[in-house]
Design a protein around this motif. Structure first.
Motif: not given
Length: 199
Positions: A5-12, A35-37
């Protein structure tokens, strides 16, 4: 869960804010990240059912929201349909009391529970209360600890904005870069005791 898996976290910081000059660039960023995760854990979305009704997730994705308000909180998970296809189907729309999308604390903590041939994967996103609100964050952590499944049952990915520093010298005053130590609350001990070590 044993597959890749490939994930990311972001405070938008207000992905779904009302001002029309704000959302476009941030929604483009969310689309770029997914798109990249395989999935994006989003915090401080400031979504409401009304604002979300006018938004379409990026092509080939699905969005799971836990609403805060138009001015406070909100979390969500943006996930690729291609990745979701590796797991048991999730109804769309979700039923009112879903055991797959769990709002642990509305607008603050939520968990997407996925099950499939490679095992169970729990994606948890958090946006804890900011400022001098240790009691509120303690409550959130306690609720989260009760919701997380043991490691022998599921792999848990936990990400988000915890709104505290783990060590005393990690917070700086903007503009001066001086250490801002008088707001340190030593909450890492609570996190380790309630969440990290047990799970």
């Amino acid at each position: 869960y044993t597959a890749d898996y490939k994930g990311v976290t972001w405070n938008s910081q207000a992905l779904f804010a009302h001002r029309v000059d704000r959302p476009c660039a941030k929604q483009d960023m969310a689309a770029s990240l997914v798109a990249s995760h395989d999935f994006v854990l989003l915090q401080e979305t400031r979504s409401t059912p009304a604002t979300l009704s006018t938004w379409t997730p990026p092509l080939g994705t699905r969005y799971f929201p836990s609403h805060g308000s138009s001015s406070v909180g909100g979390v969500g998970i943006l996930i690729k349909l291609e990745f979701l296809a590796h797991f048991d189907p999730i109804p769309d729309p979700l039923p009112p009391a879903s055991d797959q999308w769990i709002e642990i604390e509305k607008g603050r903590c939520a968990c997407l529970r996925l099950s499939g041939p490679h095992g169970n994967l729990d994606l948890c996103v958090v946006y804890l209360t900011t400022g001098q609100a240790r009691d509120a964050r303690d409550t959130s952590r306690a609720l989260l600890a009760r919701a997380i499944r043991p490691a022998n049952l599921s792999l848990t990915i936990l990400g988000g904005d915890f709104n505290y520093t783990a060590r005393k010298n990690e917070r700086f005053i903007r503009g001066t870069t001086l250490v801002h130590s008088n707001t340190f609350t030593n909450e890492e001990t609570s996190f380790l005791h309630d969440i990290a070590h047990p799970f």
